[in-house]
Design an enzyme around this catalytic site. Structure first.
Site, PDB file in Angstrom:
ATOM      1  N   HIS A 137      50.973  75.078  22.037  1.00  0.00           N
ATOM      2  CA  HIS A 137      50.744  73.637  21.874  1.00  0.00           C
ATOM      3  C   HIS A 137      49.433  73.331  21.159  1.00  0.00           C
ATOM      4  O   HIS A 137      49.255  72.234  20.636  1.00  0.00           O
ATOM      5  CB  HIS A 137      50.814  72.916  23.233  1.00  0.00           C
ATOM      6  CG  HIS A 137      49.637  73.097  24.122  1.00  0.00           C
ATOM      7  ND1 HIS A 137      49.659  73.936  25.227  1.00  0.00           N
ATOM      8  CD2 HIS A 137      48.398  72.542  24.106  1.00  0.00           C
ATOM      9  CE1 HIS A 137      48.484  73.868  25.846  1.00  0.00           C
ATOM     10  NE2 HIS A 137      47.715  73.039  25.188  1.00  0.00           N
ATOM     11  N   ASP A 190      54.914  78.874  25.667  1.00  0.00           N
ATOM     12  CA  ASP A 190      53.684  78.216  25.238  1.00  0.00           C
ATOM     13  C   ASP A 190      52.643  79.225  24.780  1.00  0.00           C
ATOM     14  O   ASP A 190      51.458  79.115  25.098  1.00  0.00           O
ATOM     15  CB  ASP A 190      53.110  77.328  26.346  1.00  0.00           C
ATOM     16  CG  ASP A 190      52.079  76.346  25.802  1.00  0.00           C
ATOM     17  OD1 ASP A 190      52.052  76.131  24.572  1.00  0.00           O
ATOM     18  OD2 ASP A 190      51.279  75.821  26.607  1.00  0.00           O
ATOM     19  N   SER A 228      42.534  74.962  26.528  1.00  0.00           N
ATOM     20  CA  SER A 228      43.865  75.512  26.291  1.00  0.00           C
ATOM     21  C   SER A 228      43.797  76.708  25.358  1.00  0.00           C
ATOM     22  O   SER A 228      43.165  76.658  24.298  1.00  0.00           O
ATOM     23  CB  SER A 228      44.785  74.446  25.678  1.00  0.00           C
ATOM     24  OG  SER A 228      45.071  73.437  26.616  1.00  0.00           O
TER      25      SER A 228
END
Length: 335
Positions: A139, A169, A273
């Site tokens: 992402h 992901d 992230s």
């Protein structure tokens, strides 16, 4: 004169012999001296007995104390020598400290900026090979046209997307023309226990190399996230996810994927992230992927509340060959 008084009488008592004069009496010491000497001798005997008893007791206690001290010393030495199992952590300082972990792994962490035409998203990544392979979240790269990577030393380089796995992901990028980089050591997330201490390194809000620490709060959490797409992600939004039927940071949308995650209370914020979750031996045990940040009164995110999730490194390792082979890379930058 009666016969009974005659000298030759048969029952007469002989006269007592003449007595010699009494010998001169020896000069005596003062009456108090013999008592003092007796007490001194008694005291000396008592002191000797006490010294013997103390010596015996000291030898006994000393031996026991030496044994206990030896055991403690050996135990501490054993813990000190066995506390660092990973090859990345320096053995010159206290083994297993957060500072050791950071010193060992920080050179293998990067900041990623993915330009999406009208916007840009910021994330983190982990170098896994000396020639510039970097693992991150899918992402972070969604909709990116170009990818720039800032190394821990401040140098910036361009990266190409090698492969993506939207259902997990995960994504793999590679720096152009890189060599001699320090690769992180991938650990074993299957051995994690709730309560294990962990360290997170990432670039929240563009603050490269930010370090936080905490523990493993839970393992095997079913976390649902949006499945990556070509649509640019708003840079000021947190990555939405679902857990236990609840939505966090907004809805995950119709196209989602679910994975088993490591839950941690190490503070994570937007930009973490794709960054490293590390055990105390300096091994990567997860890739940070989601965090809950409740909104404040103005509708903006209030920051970390100690509820973060990471993709287990065992999932990364099982997916790595497919990523290297270019899986899903048709929509990535640099292709």
């Amino acid at each position: 004169m009666s016969d009974q008084y005659r000298d030759d009488a048969p029952h007469s008592v002989p006269p007592p012999p003449p007595y010699a004069p009494w010998p001169p009496r020896p000069q005596q010491e003062p009456l108090s001296e013999p008592g003092s000497r007796a007490r001194a001798r008694k005291k000396a005997r008592g002191s000797i007995a006490l010294l013997v008893a103390v010596a015996i007791g000291a030898a006994t206690v000393g031996g026991a104390a030496s044994t206990v001290l030896g055991q403690l010393t050996d135990d501490r030495a054993g813990r000190s020598s066995a506390g660092v199992l990973g090859t990345n952590v320096s053995a010159n300082r206290s083994a297993g400290s957060v500072a050791d972990v950071v010193e060992a792994v920080a050179p293998s962490t990067v900041e990623i900026r993915a330009a999406q035409g009208t916007g840009q998203s910021t994330g983190s990544g982990v170098i896994i090979s000396s020639d510039g392979e970097i693992i991150t979240n899918n992402h972070v790269l969604a909709g990116a046209k170009t990818v720039q990577v800032r190394l821990s030393g401040g140098k910036t380089a361009t990266a190409d997307v090698v492969g993506t796995a939207p259902d997990k992901d995960l994504a793999l990028i590679k720096l152009r023309g890189a060599s001699g980089l320090k690769a992180a050591q991938l650990g074993d997330s299957g051995t994690l226990r709730v309560g294990d201490q962990v360290v997170a390194i990432g670039s929240p809000e563009g603050l490269t190399g930010t370090v936080t620490s905490g523990i493993v709060s839970a393992v095997d959490r079913d976390v649902t996230v949006p499945q990556g797409s070509d649509q640019p992600r708003q840079p000021d939004r947190n990555w939405p996810f679902e857990f236990g039927g609840q939505q966090f940071n907004g809805g995950a949308g119709e196209s989602t994927t679910t994975y088993k995650a490591i839950q941690t209370d190490a503070p994570l914020n937007p930009g973490n992230s794709g960054g490293a979750l590390i055990d105390m031996q300096g091994r990567i045990i997860g890739i940070n992927s989601a965090m809950y940040a409740p909104s404040n009164g103005n509708g903006a995110a209030a920051g970390s509340v100690g509820l973060g999730f990471a993709i287990p490194v065992d999932t990364v390792k099982s997916t790595l060959d497919d990523l290297r082979a270019g899986a899903g890379s048709g929509t990535g930058a640099g292709v």
